[in-house]
Design a protein around this motif. Sequence first.
Motif, PDB file in Angstrom:
ATOM      1  N   GLY A  17       0.791  -1.224   0.000  1.00 32.99           N
ATOM      2  CA  GLY A  17       0.000   0.000   0.000  1.00 32.99           C
ATOM      3  C   GLY A  17       0.819   1.268   0.000  1.00 32.99           C
ATOM      4  O   GLY A  17       0.275   2.356  -0.011  1.00 32.99           O
TER       5      GLY A  17
ATOM      6  N   VAL B 260       3.292   3.721  -1.973  1.00 39.14           N
ATOM      7  CA  VAL B 260       3.701   3.998  -3.338  1.00 39.14           C
ATOM      8  C   VAL B 260       5.223   4.087  -3.407  1.00 39.14           C
ATOM      9  O   VAL B 260       5.850   4.787  -2.625  1.00 39.14           O
TER      10      VAL B 260
ATOM     11  N   SER C  13       0.030  11.163   0.724  1.00 41.79           N
ATOM     12  CA  SER C  13       1.046  11.269  -0.322  1.00 41.79           C
ATOM     13  C   SER C  13       1.845   9.990  -0.542  1.00 41.79           C
ATOM     14  O   SER C  13       2.448   9.825  -1.583  1.00 41.79           O
ATOM     15  N   LEU C  14       1.830   9.090   0.414  1.00 41.11           N
ATOM     16  CA  LEU C  14       2.696   7.916   0.274  1.00 41.11           C
ATOM     17  C   LEU C  14       1.973   6.630  -0.054  1.00 41.11           C
ATOM     18  O   LEU C  14       2.592   5.657  -0.471  1.00 41.11           O
ATOM     19  N   THR C  15       0.674   6.590   0.147  1.00 37.90           N
ATOM     20  CA  THR C  15      -0.021   5.317  -0.048  1.00 37.90           C
ATOM     21  C   THR C  15      -0.889   5.356  -1.295  1.00 37.90           C
ATOM     22  O   THR C  15      -1.276   6.418  -1.778  1.00 37.90           O
ATOM     23  N   THR C  16      -1.183   4.163  -1.808  1.00 30.73           N
ATOM     24  CA  THR C  16      -2.049   4.083  -2.983  1.00 30.73           C
ATOM     25  C   THR C  16      -3.425   4.650  -2.676  1.00 30.73           C
ATOM     26  O   THR C  16      -3.981   5.400  -3.471  1.00 30.73           O
ATOM     27  N   SER C  17      -3.951   4.308  -1.485  1.00 29.25           N
ATOM     28  CA  SER C  17      -5.304   4.790  -1.195  1.00 29.25           C
ATOM     29  C   SER C  17      -5.328   6.311  -1.125  1.00 29.25           C
ATOM     30  O   SER C  17      -6.306   6.946  -1.497  1.00 29.25           O
TER      31      SER C  17
ATOM     32  N   ARG D 167      -3.558   8.345  -2.994  1.00 32.25           N
ATOM     33  CA  ARG D 167      -3.638   8.846  -4.371  1.00 32.25           C
ATOM     34  C   ARG D 167      -5.042   8.642  -4.922  1.00 32.25           C
ATOM     35  O   ARG D 167      -5.533   9.426  -5.719  1.00 32.25           O
ATOM     36  N   PHE D 168      -5.668   7.522  -4.503  1.00 33.01           N
ATOM     37  CA  PHE D 168      -7.025   7.256  -4.991  1.00 33.01           C
ATOM     38  C   PHE D 168      -8.015   8.310  -4.481  1.00 33.01           C
ATOM     39  O   PHE D 168      -8.973   8.659  -5.170  1.00 33.01           O
TER      40      PHE D 168
ATOM     41  N   ILE E 125      -7.426  11.419  -4.156  1.00 29.42           N
ATOM     42  CA  ILE E 125      -7.301  12.567  -5.044  1.00 29.42           C
ATOM     43  C   ILE E 125      -7.967  12.288  -6.386  1.00 29.42           C
ATOM     44  O   ILE E 125      -8.709  13.112  -6.924  1.00 29.42           O
ATOM     45  N   ALA E 126      -7.753  11.081  -6.914  1.00 30.31           N
ATOM     46  CA  ALA E 126      -8.364  10.730  -8.196  1.00 30.31           C
ATOM     47  C   ALA E 126      -9.889  10.746  -8.097  1.00 30.31           C
ATOM     48  O   ALA E 126     -10.580  11.266  -8.971  1.00 30.31           O
TER      49      ALA E 126
END
Lengths: 514, 298
Positions: free
Chosen positions: A379, A381, B164-168, B170-171, B173-174
């Motif tokens: 999880g 990035v 800023s560091l995790t996939t969730s 970024r999601f 923001i998307a």
Amino acid sequence: MIVPDRRESVDSRGSLDGNSAGSFALTVSGVSKAFGATKALSDVSLTVRVGEIRALLGENGAGKSTLIKILTGLVDSDSGVLSTAGDSSSGVVAVHQELTLVPTLSVEENLALRKLPRRGIFIDKGAMRSRAVVALQQVELDVDPSLPLERLGLAERQLVEIARALQEQPSVLLLDEPTSSLNSSEARMLFRFVRGLAASGTAVLFVSHRLDEVYDLCQSATVLRDGRVIGDVELADTNPEALTRMMIGDRLLQETLEPPVAAGQHVRAGEPVLRCQALSGEGFTGVSIDVWPGEVVGVMGLVGAGQSAFARALGGLQRTYVGDLHIGSAAVQSNSPARSIAAGIAYVPSDRALEGLCLDLSTGTNAILPSLQSTSRLGLVERSKTRHWAEAIIREFDVRPPEPSKRVGDLSGGNQQKVVLGKWMATQPTVTVLDDPTRGVDVGAKLAIHDAIRSRAGQGGAVILVSSDVTELLSLADRIVIFRGGTMCGALTRDTWSHEHLLDALTQGDPADD
Amino acid sequence: MALLILLVVAALAVDRFATLSNAMAILRAGSFTGIVAVGMTLVIIRGYYADLSVPAVIAVGALTSLAMMPAIGVLPAVAVALLVSTLIGLLNGVIIAVASGNPIIVTLGTQILLSGVIVAITQGAFVYGTSETFADIGSAKVLGVPTPILAFLVVAGIGQAWLSLTTSGRFFIAAGANQRAATAMGLPTRRLGMVAMAVCGLTAGFAGVVLAAFTDQANVAIGSGYEFSAIAAVAVGGTSLFGGAGSIWRTVVGVVFVATIDNVLVLLGLPFEARLLATGIVIIVAVVFDALLRRSTR
């Protein structure tokens, strides 16, 4: 049906037989326009005579819409001159393909909206009504002016829109794809009306990409390609094949007639990768089709014939009711995009601004989003990996400018579409479903997108390509299935087609009419 | 940028501004708003406009922890308070997602409803602290830094790292930038919305707990006004109120900015009404300034 004094003024010029060089209602000379580094129009010249119906032709991205915006004053040209005849008239007035009326207001209010007649601080309803009656008589539309517009049919609304345009007494009436939402009898009614309008002296510029309509209605045509005037012809002196050649250019025509070896030579090997049996859903019924790895299946149909609904259902964006969908050996209950994607289906939507991209985010972020799981660990990035991945997508699809940090909404339509395509291709989907992927993109981007589709198929991916562009289907597809009335009603394979069939299909727009 | 200018001008122009103790005073005054604003930032970035139920959730957090403490002890009481707050936030999120409700209206509804419940239970009366440990933690300093400030910085740090560091992150923001595109991409947009609302409930409840520890008392009105000061801080920080862009750092800057202005006005000896007037004007000017700046760089 036209205001009498207009007719007299035209009669006095005596230029209605079409062939004589009548006075010009519109003269455009040497118009150029660039958006940033993209040259949208270069040195475009065209004229429309009084009483002439001239077609403005061109593929998507040829510069038609930029020219229309310049003609109607929405955009200023960088150089060049345009002039219109008549002193009291208001130049070029456009009727657009998307209706610009307010559905909830009444017909008369819509007609008067730009200059509502007032008495004191109130609307002068009497004046509004009498003006509306005159305007509606002009377009021979017999409706109650107090009805809300939404109670009218699409063709009637189109006439209301034309009536509103005519109120401004234009020297040139510009019709921008006016038949896109009409059925054929409505279109015939509209054409009859436009012919009468021209006969009484209004110059008409008719924008369309349907050659059958152009031959039906117009006397002459100006063809745009890549922002330049490629041809300025009298329709009597030319044929649809020559016009098509002008519109799409030799390279695409070449590609269509003699497709690269990768397309059309597909050999079915092993089991189909997508099997669809009697699948029905919102907007389509009883679709059965098998698609093999490496195959490109073209799908065509008129607007609303069910092909887009079928594509959306495969992508999980629209509900399915009954029937089976298998990817490989796994049954897919596809009623959410997440499930479709997990099953290996990537759906590239037709509206990239609405469903394809986050316009305010950067090119890199957009390109990477569907692959983000693969570039992160637990999880978190992994930044450098993510950046490299985004840069690779941008390089491979030749996105310009090649800057990951650039806001994607600032890219041209073609480059935006490359980003949408790139982000999905990077996930290496088993089945790629594309809905009109080259709508509104320039020729360069179109060829790049075609290359991407071929390369996906070359790598063994199955592709389902829905397109309104016959040229595109003929150049890419191994076979083409036709949708009509919400269901699949036939399939055509490449080896059953001769070159004549191909050209017929190109110019008539619907090969299933054979 | 605007914050730097403000700090320099204030340091030069106002006596007693540029001292360590005044800096702590500013941060402490902003810390309660700041904790709430972290959750609010997530909600706004996700594209959910605002969570107006914050005041009631703050009151729930404060009252629950204070009231439960005699029976079950400090830590369990705090845990229960945070859990209840998170569940309220989650409930907001579920209603918004399932009914496709407008977040502003849904949370306005919960705010009014919860206020009613709280008044029914407490009769509007104050609940006072019973634990010295709890009150001591609330007014303690670590290395000279008051605990509310520490709490704020920890929450902000976690929030920023998540975003800023995790996939969730970024999601989030998307999904806020274009919900339909995110859905078409297979992102769990509804679940992201529920998570954002739950986290906002959690931060509001936590702010309530910190407030309760700091003041050692609470009533139904303890959280009033925090929803708007949090939204103002987010906006002044430059996070787009339409979603899809922004960061927690921006919000931290916004929080400090608003707190600094108030601090300066207090030091200048202005009356309360003048402070309200000036704060309102400065917030509007800051947002307009920011919009102009962004238009010129685009």
